[in-house]
Motif scaffolding. Structure first.
Motif, PDB file in Angstrom:
ATOM      1  N   SER A   1     -13.716   8.306  -2.278  1.00 21.78           N
ATOM      2  CA  SER A   1     -14.664   7.897  -3.321  1.00 21.78           C
ATOM      3  C   SER A   1     -14.990   6.403  -3.138  1.00 21.78           C
ATOM      4  CB  SER A   1     -14.048   8.107  -4.704  1.00 21.78           C
ATOM      5  OG  SER A   1     -13.018   7.153  -4.904  1.00 21.78           O
ATOM      6  N   GLY A   2     -16.017   5.936  -3.859  1.00 25.87           N
ATOM      7  CA  GLY A   2     -16.400   4.528  -3.772  1.00 25.87           C
ATOM      8  C   GLY A   2     -15.246   3.602  -4.162  1.00 25.87           C
ATOM      9  N   GLY A   3     -14.515   3.984  -5.220  1.00 28.90           N
ATOM     10  CA  GLY A   3     -13.396   3.162  -5.689  1.00 28.90           C
ATOM     11  C   GLY A   3     -12.286   3.084  -4.656  1.00 28.90           C
ATOM     12  N   MET A   4     -12.017   4.217  -3.994  1.00 25.66           N
ATOM     13  CA  MET A   4     -10.967   4.226  -2.956  1.00 25.66           C
ATOM     14  C   MET A   4     -11.373   3.347  -1.778  1.00 25.66           C
ATOM     15  SD  MET A   4     -10.036   8.243  -2.934  1.00 25.66           S
ATOM     16  CE  MET A   4      -9.383   9.043  -4.391  1.00 25.66           C
ATOM     17  N   LYS A   5     -12.662   3.363  -1.440  1.00 26.31           N
ATOM     18  CA  LYS A   5     -13.133   2.499  -0.339  1.00 26.31           C
ATOM     19  C   LYS A   5     -12.950   1.030  -0.718  1.00 26.31           C
ATOM     20  CE  LYS A   5     -16.519   5.782   1.394  1.00 26.31           C
ATOM     21  NZ  LYS A   5     -17.931   6.121   1.535  1.00 26.31           N
ATOM     22  N   ARG A   6     -13.244   0.694  -1.969  1.00 29.13           N
ATOM     23  CA  ARG A   6     -13.041  -0.688  -2.437  1.00 29.13           C
ATOM     24  C   ARG A   6     -11.570  -1.064  -2.304  1.00 29.13           C
ATOM     25  NH1 ARG A   6     -16.885  -4.186  -2.736  1.00 29.13           N
ATOM     26  NH2 ARG A   6     -18.765  -2.972  -2.819  1.00 29.13           N
ATOM     27  N   LYS A   7     -10.686  -0.133  -2.674  1.00 29.60           N
ATOM     28  CA  LYS A   7      -9.243  -0.418  -2.584  1.00 29.60           C
ATOM     29  C   LYS A   7      -8.847  -0.662  -1.130  1.00 29.60           C
ATOM     30  CE  LYS A   7      -7.547   2.097  -6.610  1.00 29.60           C
ATOM     31  NZ  LYS A   7      -6.781   3.259  -7.058  1.00 29.60           N
ATOM     32  N   LEU A   8      -9.407   0.138  -0.218  1.00 32.05           N
ATOM     33  CA  LEU A   8      -9.092  -0.046   1.206  1.00 32.05           C
ATOM     34  C   LEU A   8      -9.602  -1.407   1.687  1.00 32.05           C
ATOM     35  CD1 LEU A   8      -7.990   1.001   3.876  1.00 32.05           C
ATOM     36  CD2 LEU A   8     -10.131   2.254   4.232  1.00 32.05           C
ATOM     37  N   ASN A   9     -10.798  -1.773   1.233  1.00 31.11           N
ATOM     38  CA  ASN A   9     -11.362  -3.087   1.572  1.00 31.11           C
ATOM     39  C   ASN A   9     -10.424  -4.214   1.126  1.00 31.11           C
ATOM     40  OD1 ASN A   9     -13.800  -3.898   2.841  1.00 31.11           O
ATOM     41  ND2 ASN A   9     -14.542  -4.779   0.921  1.00 31.11           N
ATOM     42  N   ILE A  10      -9.813  -4.025  -0.029  1.00 27.41           N
ATOM     43  CA  ILE A  10      -8.892  -5.046  -0.558  1.00 27.41           C
ATOM     44  C   ILE A  10      -7.594  -5.065   0.239  1.00 27.41           C
ATOM     45  CG2 ILE A  10      -7.452  -5.658  -2.563  1.00 27.41           C
ATOM     46  CD1 ILE A  10      -9.797  -4.602  -4.321  1.00 27.41           C
ATOM     47  N   VAL A  11      -7.039  -3.883   0.493  1.00 26.32           N
ATOM     48  CA  VAL A  11      -5.732  -3.850   1.166  1.00 26.32           C
ATOM     49  C   VAL A  11      -5.833  -4.432   2.576  1.00 26.32           C
ATOM     50  CG1 VAL A  11      -5.543  -1.588   2.303  1.00 26.32           C
ATOM     51  CG2 VAL A  11      -3.619  -2.493   1.040  1.00 26.32           C
ATOM     52  N   ILE A  12      -6.977  -4.258   3.219  1.00 24.91           N
ATOM     53  CA  ILE A  12      -7.181  -4.813   4.562  1.00 24.91           C
ATOM     54  C   ILE A  12      -7.065  -6.342   4.522  1.00 24.91           C
ATOM     55  CG2 ILE A  12      -9.059  -5.270   6.225  1.00 24.91           C
ATOM     56  CD1 ILE A  12      -9.696  -2.219   5.964  1.00 24.91           C
ATOM     57  N   ALA A  13      -7.572  -6.937   3.440  1.00 22.54           N
ATOM     58  CA  ALA A  13      -7.501  -8.410   3.321  1.00 22.54           C
ATOM     59  C   ALA A  13      -6.084  -8.893   3.046  1.00 22.54           C
ATOM     60  CB  ALA A  13      -8.438  -8.869   2.203  1.00 22.54           C
ATOM     61  N   LEU A  14      -5.214  -7.969   2.631  1.00 19.54           N
ATOM     62  CA  LEU A  14      -3.841  -8.368   2.268  1.00 19.54           C
ATOM     63  C   LEU A  14      -2.827  -8.140   3.380  1.00 19.54           C
ATOM     64  CD1 LEU A  14      -3.711  -6.850  -1.340  1.00 19.54           C
ATOM     65  CD2 LEU A  14      -3.797  -9.267  -0.728  1.00 19.54           C
ATOM     66  N   LEU A  15      -3.249  -7.491   4.463  1.00 16.42           N
ATOM     67  CA  LEU A  15      -2.292  -7.051   5.490  1.00 16.42           C
ATOM     68  C   LEU A  15      -1.506  -8.201   6.113  1.00 16.42           C
ATOM     69  CD1 LEU A  15      -4.362  -4.289   7.344  1.00 16.42           C
ATOM     70  CD2 LEU A  15      -2.471  -3.961   5.734  1.00 16.42           C
ATOM     71  N   HIS A  16      -2.130  -9.370   6.253  1.00 14.07           N
ATOM     72  CA  HIS A  16      -1.421 -10.488   6.890  1.00 14.07           C
ATOM     73  C   HIS A  16      -0.751 -11.398   5.863  1.00 14.07           C
ATOM     74  CE1 HIS A  16      -5.400 -11.941   5.930  1.00 14.07           C
ATOM     75  NE2 HIS A  16      -5.062 -13.183   6.205  1.00 14.07           N
ATOM     76  N   ASP A  17      -0.608 -10.878   4.637  1.00 12.95           N
ATOM     77  CA  ASP A  17       0.087 -11.592   3.568  1.00 12.95           C
ATOM     78  C   ASP A  17      -0.471 -13.009   3.353  1.00 12.95           C
ATOM     79  OD1 ASP A  17       1.913 -11.820   1.536  1.00 12.95           O
ATOM     80  OD2 ASP A  17       3.503 -12.594   2.831  1.00 12.95           O
ATOM     81  N   PRO A  18      -1.771 -13.101   3.085  1.00 12.60           N
ATOM     82  CA  PRO A  18      -2.391 -14.430   2.941  1.00 12.60           C
ATOM     83  C   PRO A  18      -1.933 -15.137   1.670  1.00 12.60           C
ATOM     84  CG  PRO A  18      -3.932 -12.733   2.288  1.00 12.60           C
ATOM     85  CD  PRO A  18      -2.739 -12.014   2.824  1.00 12.60           C
ATOM     86  N   GLU A  19      -1.952 -16.468   1.704  1.00 15.75           N
ATOM     87  CA  GLU A  19      -1.585 -17.253   0.517  1.00 15.75           C
ATOM     88  C   GLU A  19      -2.746 -17.373  -0.454  1.00 15.75           C
ATOM     89  OE1 GLU A  19      -0.001 -21.168   1.223  1.00 15.75           O
ATOM     90  OE2 GLU A  19       1.341 -20.381   2.754  1.00 15.75           O
ATOM     91  N   ILE A  20      -3.960 -17.284   0.120  1.00 11.20           N
ATOM     92  CA  ILE A  20      -5.158 -17.501  -0.689  1.00 11.20           C
ATOM     93  C   ILE A  20      -6.083 -16.300  -0.533  1.00 11.20           C
ATOM     94  CG2 ILE A  20      -7.203 -18.985  -0.948  1.00 11.20           C
ATOM     95  CD1 ILE A  20      -5.343 -21.214   0.348  1.00 11.20           C
ATOM     96  N   LEU A  21      -6.546 -15.782  -1.668  1.00 12.14           N
ATOM     97  CA  LEU A  21      -7.436 -14.623  -1.616  1.00 12.14           C
ATOM     98  C   LEU A  21      -8.816 -14.980  -2.124  1.00 12.14           C
ATOM     99  CD1 LEU A  21      -5.285 -11.674  -2.904  1.00 12.14           C
ATOM    100  CD2 LEU A  21      -6.669 -11.679  -0.845  1.00 12.14           C
ATOM    101  N   LEU A  22      -9.822 -14.618  -1.335  1.00 13.64           N
ATOM    102  CA  LEU A  22     -11.213 -14.842  -1.715  1.00 13.64           C
ATOM    103  C   LEU A  22     -11.833 -13.462  -1.904  1.00 13.64           C
ATOM    104  CD1 LEU A  22     -11.902 -17.348   1.194  1.00 13.64           C
ATOM    105  CD2 LEU A  22     -11.366 -17.963  -1.179  1.00 13.64           C
TER     106      LEU A  22
END
Ligand SMILES: Nc1ncnc2c1ncn2[C@@H]1O[C@H](COP(=O)(O)OP(=O)(O)OP(=O)(O)O)[C@@H](O)[C@H]1O
Length: 248
Positions: free
Chosen positions: A137-158
């Motif tokens: 679903s659209g919401g699940m795709k958004r969640k995947l988009n978010i988790v991809i940005a978190l994979l390298h454990d960033p200190e700052i999120l944009l």
């Protein structure tokens, strides 16, 4: 405790041809803060996030992220930030796990398959790991988009409108996650048009108007600045008027 500015923007301008999208904008975001960037369509929010994410270069001014200069120290900055673009950056024909594997290949620290599954589980996509993205679903795709940005454990999120167009439940889950990430010490700068979300999440807000910073600070400070004009207004009304430039 000394408060450290993780994001420091000074006098930044950005033009696309003759069109000035950001005009001598300055703002700062403190470590561990959730800072909501608000403003009408076209006010320059995405442009600012793209500059911070090193996707675009400023036409003028200075930006530092965790003390690193955005013009000269792109590499350490890219390791420190996680960027969730407004446009989905995922591959529809691949599975959820394959997308996570593809993006994690760019990180300096490699993640095992089980670590990737753990990330997917954290955001509620564990049971869809082997499904093609086009079946989500659209919401699940958004969640995947978010988790991809978190994979390298960033200190700052944009995060550029991370919850746009998704159902109430998914929005709630993502907001809880954002809150948890800030409690874990991450600094978060994100854009939204959702008033309820801003009131739930943000420590401070910045309001952009035609590429300039109209206001930066807490909602309480905005109330104080407006004085009697805000005394009978609800928080939602203060925010609404602030973004519309009708409060002061
Ligand atoms: N690639 C581009 N080329 C030319 N103009 C652009 C480009 N990207 C953005 N702009 C212009 O820059 C201005 C700011 O756009 P931006 O996308 O940053 O606004 P925004 O506040 O994020 O809007 P929204 O809330 O609709 O996402 C707008 O006038 C827009 O038309």
């Amino acid at each position: 405790m000394v408060e450290v500015n993780q994001i420091e923007v000074r006098n930044v301008s950005k033009s696309y041809g003759k069109n000035k999208s950001l005009d001598r904008l300055s703002l700062s975001v403190k470590e561990g803060q959730i800072y909501g960037l608000l403003g009408a369509n076209g006010s320059g929010k995405s442009t600012l996030l793209k500059l911070l994410a090193t996707v675009l270069e400023p036409s003028g001014g200075d930006i530092t992220i965790a003390g690193f200069d955005i013009k000269k120290q792109t590499k350490p900055i890219r390791e420190l930030i996680g960027y969730v673009p407004q446009e989905l950056s995922i591959w529809e024909e691949a599975t959820v796990l394959e997308n996570a594997q593809y993006w994690s290949a760019f990180a300096s620290k490699k993640l095992t398959k089980s670590a990737l599954i753990n990330h997917l589980e954290m955001i509620g996509l564990g049971d869809r790991a082997h499904d093609k993205v086009k079946t989500l679903s659209g919401g699940m795709k958004r969640k995947l988009n978010i988790v991809i940005a978190l994979l390298h454990d960033p200190e700052i999120l944009l995060m550029d409108e991370p919850t746009v167009g998704i159902d109430f439940q998914s929005k709630f889950e993502i907001n809880q996650l954002i809150k948890q990430l800030a409690q874990d010490g991450k600094t978060i700068l994100y854009t939204t048009h959702d008033v309820v979300e801003v009131l739930f999440l943000c420590d401070e807000i910045g309001v952009l108007k035609e590429g300039q910073l109209h206001y930066s600070g807490t909602l309480q400070k905005a109330r104080e600045k407006a004085g009697s004009a805000a005394s009978t207004l609800t928080d939602e009304e203060v925010l609404y008027r602030l973004v519309n430039g009708e409060l002061f």
